[in-house]
Write an enzyme that holds these catalytic residues in place. Structure first.
Site, PDB file in Angstrom:
ATOM      1  N   GLU A  15      -1.736  -1.471   8.459  1.00  0.00           N
ATOM      2  CA  GLU A  15      -0.706  -1.860   8.806  1.00  0.00           C
ATOM      3  C   GLU A  15       0.111  -0.788   9.907  1.00  0.00           C
ATOM      4  O   GLU A  15       1.670  -0.214   9.882  1.00  0.00           O
ATOM      5  CB  GLU A  15       0.522  -1.524   7.734  1.00  0.00           C
ATOM      6  CG  GLU A  15       0.295  -2.508   6.945  1.00  0.00           C
ATOM      7  CD  GLU A  15       0.835  -2.407   4.928  1.00  0.00           C
ATOM      8  OE1 GLU A  15       0.868  -3.706   4.888  1.00  0.00           O
ATOM      9  OE2 GLU A  15       1.157  -1.608   5.013  1.00  0.00           O
ATOM     10  N   GLU A  69      -3.317  -8.131   2.241  1.00  0.00           N
ATOM     11  CA  GLU A  69      -2.400  -7.907   0.457  1.00  0.00           C
ATOM     12  C   GLU A  69      -1.234  -8.523   0.162  1.00  0.00           C
ATOM     13  O   GLU A  69      -0.343  -8.759   1.055  1.00  0.00           O
ATOM     14  CB  GLU A  69      -1.853  -6.660   1.366  1.00  0.00           C
ATOM     15  CG  GLU A  69      -3.048  -5.472   1.380  1.00  0.00           C
ATOM     16  CD  GLU A  69      -2.095  -4.101   1.670  1.00  0.00           C
ATOM     17  OE1 GLU A  69      -0.923  -4.269   0.819  1.00  0.00           O
ATOM     18  OE2 GLU A  69      -2.663  -3.663   2.511  1.00  0.00           O
TER      19      GLU A  69
END
Length: 684
Positions: free
Chosen positions: A184, A264
């Site tokens: 991320e 995710e």
């Protein structure tokens, strides 16, 4: 309306023909024409679950992995926390619970594929996102960037870790099909492409050119702009509340062709101290999963994890510092004790619509036992004929009790054997090379303070909680984003102690450079205090070496509040099953008499939330309890830390003041979702 490329040209893996592949020609690749992965030349779609081996006791690894396999998952996704394996520069630990190679070999034995996420930054609500706190020993370092000092540390770590990974890559006969680079990164402020290019070069040099490398980011355009790089396949992450078509449409903006991947999928969420226990609907989770699988997407979802201890507890910063609870139950499909939930079976039902499930039953929940009450009292021992209330022993007749007590300030020689560091002004944890835990800051009042004076700290300079004692009497607590002043009186030369607690470094966002301790000086009526003695405490090390159970402690001479150790022992009835420990009566508000203008002044009742500390059993740090702040009311005790046939040693560090007759209660189930407010708290 759909998004171009969503679900097109991809056969359901359960019905696609599987061409015979030579065992010598193992491959896992991207197919940009058919928008899918290819495993040994055949179209492949994975349905994966995340498991954090660092949050699951090693004896439970097999149980959790088997339950994931029997749920229909073909793959597990695995984080590798750098700071878990390199606690100090050049000091590596891959033994016991940290044996990542043994964990990966177990996944292969059970027939599971692996998606590896070695960072170097992982987030995972883990202390500093997995980055070692010793990086901050260089105060001006820029983390997650092309800062030369940071890159040198990263390269050194990758040269230790990745050679352990390479033989386990799918192309080399192992079960690791892909490896994520960073995590991320688009959510971080630096947006440093040189850093990403450096990582790409390092991963390629150490793992080879055949392994599939990828990134994961949120679905916002700016996240995907800063988090992606040519040569790294871009995937996205999002939860059940998202519009699946729009979310994968964001991936298509940066990867017009190739497999759709949600790396995710959030099946639950984390808890913060002082907020309600997070939960996510099983129906909503199952619906979102089915929507993605109908598009032919590859999905990884949070399935199981647990966190013992406090060394690895992370925190968020959302307008203020928000430490994460000890439990990482996450409302996940497998509970923190590894028990299958309604959510797991809902997910399993969805998976069965797209591929065959393994034959056989789901492994059952692990056995639990309510061991009953264990008393903790401020005496050196409780003889058989003591006049203790009946409830001390009645509910747990098989428990034998042994009880001791010590004030923390009385045992600094044990907890800080090297002695204090002298400094004109306070030093941070990082400046004295203290990574976790606690530090005592000690000085003396420079003058008589007969009328109440303000002991104060600069805003946000107490990181994270400071327990203030004057002449060893507890005076109150200073907090990072809370109370920063106390009113005190005393005489010149009186000893002022502040016990500073690190409650976890921020794991996500721009504030991961999270320094701990007193970041600025304390002042007395705006006059800075000086001449400090600083004690870095090694509490975990002392307890792991048998203290205080191996020591003869003095009995306490009173009931004063403040940081103190309590110990007890209990024996199990021939079994060592999982259990949960509760702190009955430790969730109240104490109403103290606060006087104005000295003894003759007016008085009023002042509420102070008390009872917060840490618990060890047999030297294993089970984490922080804070029942008055909530929501977590119990700590999970894995059976693997308990002894059979000999006493189990309990050590409690209570930071603010235990109840008059403290005891612990061992239950066979957890308690969540309780947060006490001052308006509803019991008064003493």
């Amino acid at each position: 309306e759909g998004v171009a490329g969503l679900g097109e040209g991809l056969q359901d893996p359960s019905t696609a023909p599987l061409p015979q592949a030579s065992p010598l020609a193992r491959s896992f690749q991207l197919d940009y024409e058919k928008d899918c992965f290819r495993k040994d030349g055949a179209p492949f779609r994975y349905i994966s679950g995340s498991i954090h081996y660092a949050r699951v006791p090693r004896p439970a690894w097999r149980d959790r992995l088997l339950k994931m396999y029997m749920s229909g998952l073909s793959t597990v996704q695995v984080y590798v926390p750098w700071n878990y394996h390199e606690p100090l520069p050049g000091v590596y630990d891959f033994a016991g619970d940290r044996d990542v190679e043994a964990f990966l070999d177990l996944t292969a034995e059970l027939g599971l594929l692996v998606i590896l996420r070695p960072g170097p930054y992982i987030c995972a609500e883990w202390e500093m996102g997995g980055l070692p706190a010793w990086l901050l020993w260089k105060p001006d370092i820029v983390l997650r960037s092309s800062d030369p000092g940071y890159l040198a540390a990263v390269d050194s770590w990758l040269h230790v870790l990745l050679p352990k990974i390479k033989p386990r890559l799918y192309q080399h006969g192992g079960n690791i099909i892909s490896v994520q680079v960073e995590n991320e990164y688009g959510s971080y402020y630096a947006c440093d492409y040189e850093y990403l290019r450096h990582l790409l070069g390092s991963f390629r040099a150490l793992l080879g050119n055949e392994v599939l490398l990828f990134t994961t980011d949120g679905t916002r355009a700016e996240e995907l702009r800063c988090g992606t790089l040519q040569g790294l396949y871009a995937t996205v992450d999002f939860g059940p509340g998202s519009n699946v078509t729009e979310a994968f449409g964001a991936q298509r903006q940066v990867e017009p062709k190739g497999p759709l991947v949600n790396s995710e999928y959030y099946t639950g969420w984390l808890d913060y101290w002082g907020e309600a226990h997070a939960s996510t609907s099983s129906v909503q989770v199952a619906r979102g999963l089915e929507d993605m699988l109908q598009l032919g997407a590859n999905v990884n979802m949070q399935v199981v994890s647990w966190r013992g201890g406090t060394a690895w507890g992370g925190a968020d910063f959302k307008d203020q510092y928000k430490p994460v609870t000890t439990s990482y139950d996450y409302d996940a499909p497998l509970s923190e004790a590894g028990d299958p939930t309604e959510k797991l079976f809902a997910i399993r039902t969805v998976i069965s619509k797209f591929q065959p499930l393994p034959v056989g039953p789901m492994p059952p929940a692990t056995p639990k036992y309510a061991y009953g009450l264990v008393a903790l009292r401020k005496v050196s021992a409780c003889p058989e004929a003591c006049a203790a209330p009946a409830w001390h022993c009645l509910a747990a007749p098989r428990l034998s009790l042994s009880l001791q007590y010590a004030d923390l300030l009385d045992v600094l020689d044990v907890l800080c054997p090297s002695g204090p560091i002298q400094s004109q002004f306070p030093l941070t944890f990082e400046a004295i090379k203290q990574v976790h835990g606690f530090v005592v800051y000690r000085t003396q009042l420079p003058r008589d303070v007969l009328d109440p004076a303000t002991l104060g700290a600069l805003p946000h300079s107490v990181c994270d909680r400071g327990y203030v004692m004057l002449q060893q009497e507890y005076r109150g607590t200073l907090e990072r984003d809370g109370q920063t002043t106390l009113r005190v009186t005393g005489r010149a030369g009186d000893t002022l102690d502040v016990l500073l607690e690190n409650m976890g470094r921020i794991s996500f966002g721009a504030n991961v450079s999270d320094f701990k301790g007193l970041l600025g000086n304390l002042s007395l009526d705006s006059s800075p205090l000086s001449n400090w003695l600083i004690y870095p405490l090694a509490i975990d090390a002392a307890i792991q070496q048998g203290w205080p159970h191996a020591a003869l402690l003095k009995s306490s001479s009173g009931g004063r509040a403040g940081p103190a150790f309590y110990t007890g022992t209990f024996e199990t009835p021939g079994i060592a099953w999982d259990t949960f420990v509760k702190f009955p009566g430790w969730s109240k508000v104490r109403w103290c008499i606060a006087r104005k203008g000295g003894e003759g002044g007016g008085a009023h009742l002042s509420p102070i939330s008390i009872f917060q500390g840490q618990l060890w059993i047999n030297g294993f740090n089970l984490g922080r309890y804070w029942p008055c702040r909530g929501p977590q009311q119990t700590l999970f005790v894995p059976g693997s830390v308990l002894h059979v046939g000999r006493p189990n040693n309990i050590t409690v560090l209570e930071l603010e003041g235990a109840p008059p007759a403290p005891f612990l209660l061992f239950l066979d189930r957890p308690l969540f979702n309780k947060t006490l407010s001052r308006s509803t708290a019991t008064t003493e």
